[in-house]
Design a protein around this motif. Structure first.
Motif, PDB file in Angstrom:
ATOM      1  N   VAL A  86       7.677   1.559  -7.561  1.00 36.56           N
ATOM      2  CA  VAL A  86       6.857   0.958  -8.044  1.00 36.56           C
ATOM      3  C   VAL A  86       5.790   1.694  -6.889  1.00 36.56           C
ATOM      4  N   ASP A  87       4.269   1.025  -6.774  1.00 33.24           N
ATOM      5  CA  ASP A  87       3.699   1.677  -5.775  1.00 33.24           C
ATOM      6  C   ASP A  87       2.183   0.128  -5.515  1.00 33.24           C
ATOM      7  N   ASN A  88       1.941  -0.226  -4.175  1.00 35.18           N
ATOM      8  CA  ASN A  88       1.718  -1.710  -4.011  1.00 35.18           C
ATOM      9  C   ASN A  88      -0.209  -1.203  -3.764  1.00 35.18           C
ATOM     10  N   ARG A  89      -0.516  -0.609  -3.780  1.00 37.93           N
ATOM     11  CA  ARG A  89      -1.740  -0.465  -3.890  1.00 37.93           C
ATOM     12  C   ARG A  89      -2.552  -0.773  -5.460  1.00 37.93           C
ATOM     13  N   ILE A  90      -1.409  -0.387  -6.403  1.00 36.89           N
ATOM     14  CA  ILE A  90      -2.043  -0.923  -7.793  1.00 36.89           C
ATOM     15  C   ILE A  90      -0.990  -1.975  -7.847  1.00 36.89           C
ATOM     16  N   VAL A  91      -1.877  -3.373  -8.318  1.00 36.18           N
ATOM     17  CA  VAL A  91      -1.141  -4.375  -8.280  1.00 36.18           C
ATOM     18  C   VAL A  91      -1.897  -5.540  -9.223  1.00 36.18           C
ATOM     19  N   SER A  92      -1.713  -6.751  -9.780  1.00 40.69           N
ATOM     20  CA  SER A  92      -1.524  -8.316 -10.514  1.00 40.69           C
ATOM     21  C   SER A  92      -2.380  -8.618  -9.495  1.00 40.69           C
ATOM     22  N   HIS A  93      -4.017  -9.222  -8.365  1.00 37.25           N
ATOM     23  CA  HIS A  93      -3.995  -9.582  -7.378  1.00 37.25           C
ATOM     24  C   HIS A  93      -4.720 -10.556  -8.486  1.00 37.25           C
ATOM     25  N   PHE A  94      -5.871 -10.623  -9.009  1.00 41.68           N
ATOM     26  CA  PHE A  94      -7.117 -11.803  -9.602  1.00 41.68           C
ATOM     27  C   PHE A  94      -6.027 -12.165 -10.508  1.00 41.68           C
ATOM     28  N   GLY A  95      -5.190 -11.831 -11.074  1.00 42.57           N
ATOM     29  CA  GLY A  95      -5.188 -12.256 -12.742  1.00 42.57           C
ATOM     30  C   GLY A  95      -6.207 -12.237 -13.787  1.00 42.57           C
ATOM     31  N   SER A  96      -6.259 -13.014 -14.276  1.00 42.56           N
ATOM     32  CA  SER A  96      -7.233 -13.321 -15.666  1.00 42.56           C
ATOM     33  C   SER A  96      -7.278 -11.329 -16.923  1.00 42.56           C
ATOM     34  N   VAL A  98      -6.633  -8.077 -15.400  1.00 43.54           N
ATOM     35  CA  VAL A  98      -7.203  -7.876 -14.348  1.00 43.54           C
ATOM     36  C   VAL A  98      -6.240  -7.004 -13.142  1.00 43.54           C
ATOM     37  N   ILE A  99      -6.505  -5.604 -13.358  1.00 43.63           N
ATOM     38  CA  ILE A  99      -5.636  -4.391 -12.315  1.00 43.63           C
ATOM     39  C   ILE A  99      -6.683  -4.005 -11.678  1.00 43.63           C
ATOM     40  N   THR A 100      -6.028  -4.446  -9.921  1.00 41.97           N
ATOM     41  CA  THR A 100      -6.761  -4.109  -9.003  1.00 41.97           C
ATOM     42  C   THR A 100      -6.184  -2.142  -8.321  1.00 41.97           C
ATOM     43  N   PHE A 101      -6.311  -1.744  -7.626  1.00 37.39           N
ATOM     44  CA  PHE A 101      -6.730  -0.755  -6.466  1.00 37.39           C
ATOM     45  C   PHE A 101      -7.550  -0.591  -5.422  1.00 37.39           C
ATOM     46  N   THR A 102      -5.676  -0.563  -4.601  1.00 40.10           N
ATOM     47  CA  THR A 102      -6.495  -1.067  -3.067  1.00 40.10           C
ATOM     48  C   THR A 102      -7.747   0.656  -2.666  1.00 40.10           C
ATOM     49  N   VAL A 103      -8.464   0.751  -2.384  1.00 40.35           N
ATOM     50  CA  VAL A 103      -9.433   1.679  -1.622  1.00 40.35           C
ATOM     51  C   VAL A 103      -8.770   1.885  -0.362  1.00 40.35           C
ATOM     52  N   PRO A 104      -8.087   3.621   0.051  1.00 43.57           N
ATOM     53  CA  PRO A 104      -7.635   3.275   1.933  1.00 43.57           C
ATOM     54  C   PRO A 104      -8.560   3.887   2.383  1.00 43.57           C
ATOM     55  N   PHE A 105      -9.659   3.479   2.687  1.00 43.06           N
ATOM     56  CA  PHE A 105     -11.605   3.679   3.008  1.00 43.06           C
ATOM     57  C   PHE A 105     -12.264   2.892   3.660  1.00 43.06           C
ATOM     58  N   LEU A 106     -13.033   2.877   4.320  1.00 43.72           N
ATOM     59  CA  LEU A 106     -14.351   2.379   5.067  1.00 43.72           C
ATOM     60  C   LEU A 106     -15.431   3.513   4.625  1.00 43.72           C
TER      61      LEU A 106
END
Length: 254
Positions: A86-96, A98-106
């Protein structure tokens, strides 16, 4: 005609948030699988498609996975199954759905330059749609996420490891607002009217030649004036682009 003034070089930083970042961040490629698979690779004859494909940088998925949406609004209504752990950088965070990808950059762009954070141009993935946003990345001190909205209920959607999940396109802040939109009859611009008429006549003649199997038209295959940056009266446009040279991110030497 004098050469256009070169665009000044400006730094665009991708600050890594963690000691080890393995999310690919590369210039957007021109190739798309569906364009490669098309008959005679016809889509590559469309220069606007080619330029849009390359116009920025893309991040690739750090893991392969598949997603299934049960149709509800809760986070738990999206099931994620990974090819490996399991990679916690890719999650169901918002519902509805939506798949959320974490961006590791600023990201930090030059003053006055926003980032259009979007799905990769002309990258087609059935059953899911990228959600896009514009970020004032010249001052913000936080990162953002990239989100995809599932559009099919009870169907699996797959992302392979390395699939582009985010495209970054720099745009000047305020550009759209600075434009003064006007509508007018084409006839009010005689020079442009003449150019259009020449193009229209040439287009009709070429299509007629293809239908009647005219040897010259068949040999040409397609009209290349726009691709070659040439107006209907033969004038060549010096600033015309047929390919972009987007630079790779390099380690800062400071």
């Amino acid at each position: 005609m004098s050469e256009p003034a070169p665009v000044p070089e400006q730094p665009f930083y991708a600050y890594e948030l963690y000691p080890h970042v393995d999310t690919p961040l590369d210039p957007a490629p021109i190739n798309r699988d569906w364009m490669d698979s098309a008959h005679l690779r016809h889509p590559y004859r469309c220069l606007p498609l080619n330029i849009a494909n390359q116009n920025g940088w893309v991040m690739g998925s750090p893991a392969g996975f598949r997603a299934y949406w049960y149709g509800g609004v809760n986070k738990e209504d999206v099931e994620l199954q990974f090819d490996g752990p399991v990679d916690n950088r890719i999650v169901s965070h918002f519902g509805s759905g939506v798949i959320t990808f974490t961006v590791p950059f600023l990201f930090r762009t030059p003053p006055g330059i926003n980032l259009w954070v979007k799905g990769p141009s002309n990258f087609i993935k059935d059953g899911v749609q990228p959600l896009e946003g514009i970020v004032e990345s010249d001052w913000i001190a936080s990162t953002f996420t990239m989100n995809w909205k599932m559009t099919r209920v009870c169907e699996w959607v797959t992302f392979a490891r390395g699939d582009p999940f985010c495209m970054l396109v720099p745009i000047p802040r305020g550009l759209a607002e600075s434009l003064v939109p006007k509508r007018a009859q084409l006839a009010t611009n005689p020079e442009l009217t003449e150019q259009y008429r020449k193009w229209e006549e040439g287009r009709k003649g070429f299509l007629h030649g293809l239908r009647t199997l005219d040897p010259e038209a068949v040999k040409r295959g397609w009209q290349k004036d726009y691709f070659q940056g040439r107006t209907p009266d033969g004038k060549e446009i010096e600033e015309h682009q047929t390919r972009l040279s987007i630079r790779e991110f390099e380690q800062d030497k400071k």
